[in-house]
Design a protein around this motif. Structure first.
Motif, short mmCIF file in Angstrom:
data_model
loop_
_atom_site.label_atom_id
_atom_site.label_comp_id
_atom_site.label_asym_id
_atom_site.label_seq_id
_atom_site.Cartn_x
_atom_site.Cartn_y
_atom_site.Cartn_z
N HIS A 531 0.83 -1.21 0.00
CA HIS A 531 0.00 0.00 0.00
C HIS A 531 0.87 1.26 0.00
O HIS A 531 0.60 2.22 -0.74
CB HIS A 531 -0.90 -0.02 1.24
CG HIS A 531 -2.07 0.92 1.14
ND1 HIS A 531 -2.92 0.95 0.07
CD2 HIS A 531 -2.50 1.88 2.00
CE1 HIS A 531 -3.83 1.88 0.26
NE2 HIS A 531 -3.60 2.47 1.42
N LEU A 558 -1.27 7.62 6.04
CA LEU A 558 -2.41 7.00 5.35
C LEU A 558 -2.20 5.49 5.20
O LEU A 558 -3.11 4.69 5.44
CB LEU A 558 -2.59 7.65 3.98
CG LEU A 558 -3.79 7.17 3.14
CD1 LEU A 558 -5.10 7.46 3.86
CD2 LEU A 558 -3.77 7.81 1.76
N ARG A 561 -2.67 3.71 8.55
CA ARG A 561 -4.08 3.63 9.00
C ARG A 561 -4.90 2.65 8.17
O ARG A 561 -5.89 2.10 8.66
CB ARG A 561 -4.74 5.01 8.93
CG ARG A 561 -4.05 6.11 9.72
CD ARG A 561 -4.02 5.84 11.20
NE ARG A 561 -3.27 6.86 11.94
CZ ARG A 561 -2.92 6.76 13.20
NH1 ARG A 561 -3.25 5.68 13.88
NH2 ARG A 561 -2.24 7.71 13.78
N MET A 562 -4.49 2.42 6.91
CA MET A 562 -5.31 1.59 6.01
C MET A 562 -4.75 0.18 5.84
O MET A 562 -5.14 -0.53 4.91
CB MET A 562 -5.41 2.26 4.64
CG MET A 562 -6.13 3.61 4.67
SD MET A 562 -6.29 4.36 3.05
CE MET A 562 -7.38 3.20 2.24
N SER A 563 -3.82 -0.23 6.74
CA SER A 563 -3.27 -1.58 6.67
C SER A 563 -3.34 -2.22 8.06
O SER A 563 -3.79 -1.59 9.02
CB SER A 563 -1.83 -1.54 6.16
OG SER A 563 -1.01 -0.86 7.10
N ASN A 566 -2.17 -0.70 11.50
CA ASN A 566 -2.97 0.20 12.33
C ASN A 566 -3.11 -0.31 13.76
O ASN A 566 -3.39 0.46 14.68
CB ASN A 566 -4.35 0.38 11.68
CG ASN A 566 -5.14 1.50 12.32
OD1 ASN A 566 -4.55 2.53 12.69
ND2 ASN A 566 -6.44 1.32 12.46
#
Length: 891
Positions: A531, A558, A561-563, A566
């Motif tokens: 990511h 970002l 937070r999106m993997s 987190n």
């Protein structure tokens, strides 16, 4: 002796002998380390060695005199040095070399002295010197000679010590005696020389009868024994550190004079002890010497009581010279021992631990003489009290209270914050260090544990927690070392457990390592990196100067937070770091630290090539005290090198995969010469196979097994030094097995990566030139327009356009192939890649054989799994062996 000390001593010896060139110090260091033995010099071996050197020496008296002088100063390792010198006397070759070397050095020194000497104006022989001038010159020369042998004035010595102690204890001045203590000479308990205080008229003793002579001499002796000149016995001025001498009236009867000379050594010993007590009672000489002087003063008081009792007998007329000799004999031995100790401490300029070493050695030397040993034991116990008070504070609380620099552990002003800034900061090693000369000989074996115990507790104290050892007991000096050794062992075990529990349980050391450091720096978190690289791909392609760090930080946030990252509680400690150098330059700078090449590499101009974001990119990690002891800048730099190495490999793999995706679309075109395109596909697959296997090797055959070993070792660690050692060993093994400690291998690997990147760029440009149908796709009517579905006529027109486009693409690709020499370019890429790959495999084979780096063989097995490169490697190995083989002599 540590490796660093051996290295230093060997270099010093080579410098003294003026040995230049050759194989260097490393060869001698290896020989010393391989051949050193646990031999301990004994009294017998030292004596035999001393006799051997005396027999060998041209001036044995001077040698023995120097030996005794050094022995009286309690010089450490003296017997070991004498034993070494005795062994050298048996080595004729070494002796011959040393003699020649000494001769050459003497000639060089003489030449230097001749060239740099001052030209004195010598009066001509015709000029005459008057008798008065000659006498004045003689006096001046005599005074210069006398002053050269006199020791440094006590006042100057005290001032130097006081300035040193005040500098160390700024804001807490050392107490001093008032000046009148030193300005009033009559306050001393020793003899007053040249004061002329006595006004008694002296009757010539030779004119008196024998009984009167004895009575007068007994009275004089009672005065002399307490440091006061008599009428017929007077003290001589001191010359340097010599013992006090006395002059006896020459007219005294010989029988009486003989007995007087037997008693006077007691007065000389009393004088030496009194001077020592008065000098060492000053605060500047430290608490140990002060305590020793106080203990001696107690014994001198008992001696003074005896003299007072003898004076009482003398006034009653009951004390003859024979009785005085009888009463004074038991005290003679005590004062002789005290004077010997005082002289040794004074000559050796001992303070603190060195004083205790001297006292301890003297105590053991008197084994067999119970009275002397008991006296020395009493003095050693008394002198060790302040030292052990400092020791107790250190091993029980982690505090050093040593205003006079007497303790074996010395504190240096270092900031713990620098651990996160300076790669070579040695806070843990240099904040507290051992002072060798202040280690009492009876604590020599425990010195390292004493240092570590206080350091462990001090770390916990600096975190705001007050710690006190629950098994704390008073440490008392005894000839049985086991008593205080057990106390130190208990304190050490407690301190080790406290700090280890504090770091692992409260500060979550293992969690930081396994949940953050491993995930981010060792690329253990796969979805996060996919990511993150998708988000930052365009940004990292820019030159490093054009990259906006805040934008990268936002993209990192970002991606976190999106993997699955987190869930990491320490993810906010991860930061972006754009390095000013590429990986090879960083590695060379790190390897050059504390070497001769360090200044040259640091001062070298930066590379002219502008770094891209991918080449400069790295992570950084914020570590707070006390975890920064383990995860310090040195460790983080190693993690960064591993990360940059793997991150760039991952980038190259992605680029090769993108080429594969682009090539999939190119397969639909009917090209007339497709075989050159097949060569590009084959080369791309070989490159991809190489990069993926290298990544697999590093992650699954190097880092993962080594990490499991680290986790296992951390569970078994009993102290913080074990943790530091295991963590450093883990990083060193990873760097070594990932080829990051070998610049030669890394340069070849870097060239391979560069060839792969250049190939992908070339293929991307070629593929882009073929994507003319992108514009045509915009005109497609496959899905109709706003006016409705396409008609049959429109479909026929669309099909005709597509055929025309494919024909144009094929012609364009062929013309591109012919004009740009694409086939030759691919062949060149293939040749370069194969050459560098064979070079890498060959070097890996050499290192794995010569340096026993067997783990590197796994790379060869993975890359050459089907024997594709075996024949060429064997051919290269045979050529190398043929070049290296020496020519055989003809029979």
């Amino acid at each position: 002796m540590s490796e660093f000390r051996i290295h230093h001593d060997v270099n010093e010896l080579l410098s003294l002998l003026r040995v230049h060139g050759g194989e260097g110090a490393e060869v001698y260091i290896d020989l010393l380390q391989k051949n050193r033995t646990p031999y301990v010099t004994t009294t017998v071996s030292a004596h035999s060695a001393k006799v051997k050197i005396a027999e060998f020496s041209r001036t044995p008296e001077d040698f023995l005199k120097k030996y005794e002088e050094l022995k009286s100063k309690n010089t450490r390792h003296l017997d070991s040095l004498v034993y070494l010198l005795s062994k050298l006397t048996e080595d004729k070759e070494t002796l011959q070399y040393l003699q020649q070397n000494a001769k050459e050095r003497a000639e060089l020194a003489a030449n230097a002295a001749t060239s740099g000497s001052t030209n004195f104006s010598i009066p001509s022989s015709t000029s005459k010197i008057s008798l008065q001038e000659l006498e004045e010159l003689r006096k001046q020369l005599g005074s210069v000679t006398a002053n050269s042998s006199v020791q440094q004035p006590l006042e100057l010595t005290r001032k130097i010590l006081r300035d040193k102690q005040n500098k160390k204890n700024s804001g807490q001045p050392i107490p001093v005696f008032p000046s009148w203590v030193y300005e009033r000479p009559a306050l001393t308990g020793d003899f007053l020389i040249g004061t002329g205080l006595s006004t008694d008229t002296t009757v010539p003793i030779g004119t008196l009868p024998l009984a009167s002579q004895e009575s007068m001499i007994v009275e004089d002796l009672l005065y002399v024994l307490i440091g006061v000149d008599g009428r017929y016995i007077t003290a001589q001025p001191l010359a340097g550190r010599q013992n006090r001498a006395f002059s006896v009236d020459p007219n005294l009867d010989l029988s009486i004079k003989e007995l007087v000379t037997r008693i006077l050594p007691v007065a000389a010993s009393y004088s030496a002890v009194t001077r020592f007590i008065e000098e060492k009672s000053s605060f500047e000489y430290g608490q140990v010497n002060h305590a020793l002087a106080a203990a001696m003063r107690t014994l001198i008081k008992e001696y003074m009581i005896l003299i007072t009792q003898l004076e009482h007998l003398q006034r009653q007329g009951l004390l003859s010279l024979q009785k005085l000799w009888f009463y004074i004999q038991p005290t003679m031995r005590t004062l002789e021992i005290l004077a010997s100790l005082a002289t040794s401490v004074d000559k050796g300029e001992c303070m603190g631990g060195s004083t205790l070493s001297l006292l301890h050695d003297k105590t053991f030397n008197y084994t067999g003489d119970s009275q002397a040993q008991e006296l020395c034991l009493y003095l050693t116990k008394a002198a060790s009290v302040p030292y052990f008070e400092i020791l107790e504070k250190w091993i029980y609380r982690g505090i050093i209270n040593d205003p006079y620099s007497e303790f074996m552990v010395e504190e240096h002003e270092l900031q713990k914050e620098k651990i996160q800034e300076d790669y070579n900061d040695k806070y843990w090693d240099q904040r507290y260090t051992v002072v060798q000369q202040q280690i009492p000989s009876f604590l020599q074996k425990m010195a390292d544990k004493i240092l570590s115990t206080g350091k462990y507790l001090n770390v916990v104290r600096e975190c705001g927690r007050d710690v006190t050892c629950p098994v704390a007991k008073e440490v008392i000096y005894t000839l049985k070392e086991r008593a205080y050794v057990e106390q130190i062992e208990k304190a050490y075990n407690y301190a080790s457990k406290v700090l280890l529990d504090f770091l692992i349980e409260e500060k979550e050391l293992v969690a930081h390592l396994s949940r953050s450091i491993k995930h981010y720096f060792l690329m253990d978190q796969g979805d996060f990196f996919v990511h993150f690289m998708d988000l930052t791909e365009e940004e990292l392609k820019k030159p490093v100067d054009d990259i906006i760090t805040t934008r990268l930080e936002a993209l990192l946030e970002l991606a976190l937070r999106m993997s699955t990252a987190n869930t990491d509680p320490f993810k906010d400690d991860l930061k972006i770091d754009l390095m000013p150098h590429d990986l090879i330059t960083q590695l060379l700078r790190v390897l050059a630290i504390e070497t001769k090449q360090e200044k040259a590499i640091i001062s070298a101009d930066p590379t002219e090539l502008t770094l891209s974001g991918l080449e400069a990119f790295s992570f950084d990690y914020i570590v707070k005290w006390p975890l920064s002891l383990i995860i310090n800048r040195k460790a983080l730099t190693r993690y960064q090198m591993l990360f940059r190495h793997m991150f760039y490999c991952k980038h190259v793999e992605r680029q090769l995969c993108n080429v594969w995706i682009s090539n999939k679309t190119a397969k639909q075109f009917s090209l007339h010469s497709a075989k050159w395109f097949a060569a590009a596909f084959t080369l791309r697959q070989r490159m991809l196979n190489f990069v993926q296997n290298i990544q697999y090797y590093m992650m699954f055959e190097v880092m993962e097994p080594t990490w499991h070993i680290l986790e296992k070792n951390l569970k078994l660690a009993s102290n913080i030094d074990d943790v530091l050692s295991h963590h450093t060993s883990f990083l060193d093994n990873c760097l070594k097995d990932c080829m990051l400690t070998n610049p030669e291998l890394l340069k070849i690997f870097s060239k391979l990566m560069s060839v792969c990147v250049m190939f992908t760029n070339c293929m991307q440009r070629f593929t882009q030139s073929m994507k003319l149908d992108n514009e045509m796709d915009r005109l497609t009517l496959e899905h109709g327009t706003m006016l409705g579905p396409p008609t049959e006529e429109e479909r026929a027109e669309e099909t005709a356009k597509k055929k025309l486009t494919n024909k144009l693409l094929a012609e364009h690709a062929d013309s591109l192939h012919l004009t740009s020499g694409f086939e030759a370019t691919i062949n060149k890429f293939d040749s370069n890649f194969s050459t560098h790959l064979l070079d890498l495999l060959d070097k890996l084979s050499v290192y794995s054989t010569n340096d026993c780096e067997h783990s590197m063989l796994n790379i060869i097995y993975r890359l050459d799994f089907n024997g594709f490169y075996t024949e060429r490697l064997e051919h290269m190995s045979a050529e190398r062996s043929q070049k290296a083989a020496p020519l055989l002599p003809r029979l």
